[in-house]
Design an enzyme around this catalytic site. Structure first.
Site, mmCIF file in Angstrom:
data_model
loop_
_atom_site.group_PDB
_atom_site.id
_atom_site.type_symbol
_atom_site.label_atom_id
_atom_site.label_comp_id
_atom_site.label_asym_id
_atom_site.label_seq_id
_atom_site.Cartn_x
_atom_site.Cartn_y
_atom_site.Cartn_z
ATOM 1 N N SER A 144 0.698 -1.025 0.023
ATOM 2 C CA SER A 144 0.045 0.156 0.157
ATOM 3 C C SER A 144 0.956 1.127 0.067
ATOM 4 O O SER A 144 1.428 1.648 -0.820
ATOM 5 C CB SER A 144 -0.862 0.077 1.213
ATOM 6 N N GLU A 248 -2.106 -2.158 -8.319
ATOM 7 C CA GLU A 248 -3.091 -2.662 -7.508
ATOM 8 C C GLU A 248 -3.838 -1.171 -7.016
ATOM 9 O O GLU A 248 -3.105 -0.036 -6.616
ATOM 10 C CB GLU A 248 -2.923 -3.562 -6.255
ATOM 11 N N HIS A 318 -5.120 -5.166 -1.900
ATOM 12 C CA HIS A 318 -5.911 -4.732 -0.303
ATOM 13 C C HIS A 318 -6.699 -6.050 -0.320
ATOM 14 O O HIS A 318 -7.876 -5.865 -0.166
ATOM 15 C CB HIS A 318 -6.473 -3.616 -0.330
#
Length: 349
Positions: A144, A248, A318
């Site tokens: 992330s 992502e 995630h």
């Protein structure tokens, strides 16, 4: 508070099938800074726990991350400022950067685990000691917002780092077994989505979609799309030439995904890559109404014209079960099968 708000405050094993045993690979990076491999990790080693981004909302996160590493057979050393707080951040920029630099400098620490993501890691990039990181290369694991660290360290040092579960994240059987296979057993991993047991005539979960068929070899770069594109124009973005880009995201409307891929296109990055992998876009729904571009259309517009092997749906992002991806590792991408496999070692012998 969602990820996008945090990012804005910063500035703008059917699945993992190892190949037969461990191999001694040879090869060199395609371009850019000379590749550096981290020291290997073994059961009983000490890992450093740091928090480069958002402050933890509860001390239980630290307890869970510590117990996870201990359950994996490792000893934990916590950063001096792990539970500090300044606004939404886990301490001042200087404090968070100091914890990372200290873990790289500490010879007893063999790997560095990021507690969580959120926002703020990009603020640390001018404060990291890249000469130290070159001299003492170690495993760095997180995802992330940690994409900022992966990108900068790749650009400045060539060190292979690892995009995967944060310390306080989900450590289910899949993730834990992957950790052991990759870090302890040092297997040459084959990253292919698992199918789940569900009451459906045909599987619906973990499906892949081939955007453009074919196979290609190259080094991996990427991570969270929002964080990656926020580094555009800086010295902390690695060279995209000949690389396989994986990305992502989470809680981003499709038009934002379109905007970010447009940014990569306009800066020339997409035209340089050799392959493309899109992971999961969790909760990436239109904010309402008819007339939005769909993700299918967005990939048709930005990725299909590149005419390079590309697929979407990889277990990256995630999600609870996620691949541990070596940023800078050399792989072969098979867009028809929706998989990629390591071709070279990602640790020092």
């Amino acid at each position: 508070m969602n990820k996008r708000h945090f990012i804005k405050t910063c500035a703008l094993s059917a699945a993992l099938l190892p190949l037969a045993g461990s191999h001694a690979f040879a090869g060199a990076p395609l371009s850019g800074v000379k590749k550096r491999l981290p020291l290997p990790l073994n059961p009983g080693d000490t890992v450093g726990l740091v928090s480069p981004s958002k402050a933890t909302d509860q001390l239980l996160d630290v307890q869970i991350a510590t117990e996870v590493m201990q359950a994996l057979g490792l000893t934990v050393k916590t950063g001096a400022h792990l539970t500090s707080r300044r606004g939404h951040l886990a301490g001042t920029d200087a404090e968070r950067a100091a914890d990372i630099n200290a873990m790289f400098a500490d010879d007893d620490v063999k790997a560095i685990i990021c507690l969580r993501g959120g926002s703020g890691a990009a603020r640390l990039l001018p404060l990291l000691d890249y000469a130290l990181i070159k001299a003492k290369p170690k495993i760095l694991l997180g995802y992330s917002d940690i994409t900022a660290l992966h990108s900068a360290i790749q650009a400045k040092t060539g060190l292979v780092t690892f995009h995967g579960p944060n310390g306080a994240g989900s450590w289910n059987h899949f993730n834990a077994e992957q950790f052991r296979q990759l870090f302890f057993q040092r297997q040459a991993m084959h990253y292919q989505n698992i199918t789940t047991d569900e009451d459906e005539l045909v599987p619906r979960q973990n499906r892949i979609i081939t955007i453009t068929p074919g196979k290609v070899q190259g080094e991996l770069i990427g991570g969270n799309l929002t964080v990656l594109t926020a580094l555009a124009g800086s010295a902390y973005l690695p060279d995209f030439s000949g690389k396989i880009l994986f990305v992502e995201d989470v809680e981003e409307a499709p038009y934002r995904i379109d905007r970010m891929l447009t940014t990569l296109k306009l800066m020339g990055a997409l035209d340089k890559i050799a392959g493309f992998i899109f992971g999961q876009c969790s909760a990436c729904h239109p904010s309402g109404g008819y007339g939005w571009l769909t993700l299918d259309q967005i990939f048709d517009d930005h990725i299909k014209p590149l005419n390079i092997p590309a697929y979407r749906g990889a277990m990256i992002g995630h999600i609870k079960q996620q691949f541990i991806v070596p940023v800078g590792g050399r792989v072969e991408l098979d867009a028809d099968a929706g998989s990629f496999r390591l071709l070279e070692a990602v640790f020092q012998p």
